[in-house]
Design an enzyme around this catalytic site. Structure first.
Site, short mmCIF file in Angstrom:
data_model
loop_
_atom_site.label_atom_id
_atom_site.label_comp_id
_atom_site.label_asym_id
_atom_site.label_seq_id
_atom_site.Cartn_x
_atom_site.Cartn_y
_atom_site.Cartn_z
CB SER A 158 -0.94 0.01 1.21
OG SER A 158 -0.20 -0.02 2.42
CG HIS A 198 -4.15 -1.46 -0.45
ND1 HIS A 198 -4.62 -0.17 -0.52
CD2 HIS A 198 -3.81 -1.66 0.85
CE1 HIS A 198 -4.56 0.39 0.68
NE2 HIS A 198 -4.07 -0.48 1.52
CE LYS A 228 -7.09 -0.57 2.68
NZ LYS A 228 -7.63 -1.11 3.95
#
Length: 396
Positions: free
Chosen positions: A185, A213, A243
């Site tokens: 990330s 991610h 996310k």
């Protein structure tokens, strides 16, 4: 307050401020979209993990509200008593299908996943080979397990092979696991999963990929394991639902036997109230959208490539990101904090990332373009970056 505690806090808070490491939290006054309002000012938002813009999606809002009306605002209990609602089961079936596995288990957050799953499988008689740049939640999950933690040089398959050989041939450990982020990330690089799988097969390592991610971002939205076509090779796939999915929670996907074990041995599953039903409904709607079309995924990558090209042309150090995550590496912590502050004053919200999140001397402003940004927003952001960068001597 205790005098000892008071003195400890005064000394250490001041030290963080002096070093440029104290993080000021600025509340967002409204939805976390491509434009956000902070202290009454509209800012181009380049700090959100809301990759696909689904956190503010109108369809998902309606699904959330409908589920709240049907089930209430909370699940009412932990999963193992009577907090498992029928939609939790439906969600987990959908997650397994999404990740290409036999089964899946949902948790209250991605952080909880790593605390829960690693410690449920590994113990003090085992060893964990962990990439040196793994996320803090992986590190904490490894520590909680009590297993021997062996740091592996970042993305270094030769180092992984050497340490796997040493650990497995030592006779000291019952099980050995290799654990890595799917997408890192802070730098945006993608894990070398084919290389890791090759080593894992050679030494019978348990493989664990934290794809927080990657899910919704790589593999046409299905994640980093799918990106490499390794669904049958990775033992444990972990991901967040906060996310790209845009809601909250996390999951682990794998074989039915693995999920059966986690349901009786992972402590956050056993001792925390289940994900609220409104969130579960919104998550399922988001997964349907991601599975049905790559439109949002493609727009995310288009915007990421556009911003990268613009920043690189201006002369910023953007590292070696392979994903839409775009760091502007400044270096010195106080300058990084100042750079971020000036961006905000000019109209761009891009949060500074400094030690201990990244090593000292590698402070950066991390940019997270999303599918919801327009080219005009990104062009405006680039103009501000150019102005502030030249003003502070970051670029010429």
């Amino acid at each position: 307050m205790s005098n000892i505690l008071n003195a400890f806090l005064d000394e250490n808070l001041q030290e963080l401020r002096d070093q440029g490491l104290y993080n000021e939290i600025e509340p967002v006054e409204g939805p976390n979209g491509p434009i956000i309002k902070i202290k009454g000012n509209d800012l181009i938002n380049l700090s959100s993990n809301n990759y696909l813009g689904l956190a503010t999606d109108e369809d998902l809002k309606k699904l959330n509200i409908a589920a709240v009306n049907k089930y209430g605002v909370g699940a009412g209990a932990v999963r193992t008593i009577n907090g498992t609602l029928d939609i939790h089961i439906e969600l987990e079936k959908k997650l397994a299908e999404f990740k290409g596995t036999e089964a899946a288990i949902s948790f209250q957050s991605g952080f909880n996943c790593n605390m829960a799953a690693i410690s449920a499988v590994m113990n003090k008689n085992d060893a964990i080979l962990s990439d040196e740049l793994n996320h803090a939640s992986i590190i904490d999950g490894c520590r909680l397990s009590g297993a021997k933690i062996i740091r592996v040089k970042h993305q270094d398959m030769d180092d992984l092979r050497a340490k796997a050989k040493e650990a497995t041939e030592s006779g000291l450990y019952g099980k050995v696991m290799y654990i890595t982020d799917g997408v890192f990330s802070m730098d945006g690089d993608i894990a070398n999963l084919p290389g890791a799988v090759e080593v894992a097969k050679e030494f019978d390592l348990i493989t664990y990929v934290d794809d927080a991610h990657g899910s919704g971002v790589t593999g046409k939205g299905k994640g980093t394991v799918k990106h490499f076509g390794l669904e049958k090779e990775i033992d444990m796939q972990m991901g967040t639902l906060s996310k790209a999915v845009g809601v909250v929670g996390g999951y682990v996907a794998g074989t039915q036997k693995l999920i059966d074990w986690l349901k009786v041995r992972s402590r956050p599953f056993l001792f925390s109230t289940a994900v609220p039903p409104g969130d579960v409904a919104a998550i399922m709607g988001a997964l349907d959208k991601i599975s049905a079309s790559t439109e949002l995924h493609d727009k995310l990558w288009e915007n990421g490539d556009y911003l990268k090209a613009g920043l690189k042309k201006l002369g910023f150090n953007i590292g070696n990101s392979e994903t839409p995550i775009t760091p502007c590496i400044i270096g010195e912590e106080k300058l990084t904090q100042q750079f971020s502050k000036r961006l905000a004053e000019e109209g761009v919200y891009a949060k500074s990332i400094v030690f201990p999140t990244v090593p000292k001397g590698t402070g950066r402003v991390r940019n997270m373009p999303t599918a919801a940004h327009t080219k005009e927003m990104l062009d405006d952001a680039l103009k501000i970056y150019e102005k502030v960068g030249k003003e502070l001597g970051v670029i010429q």
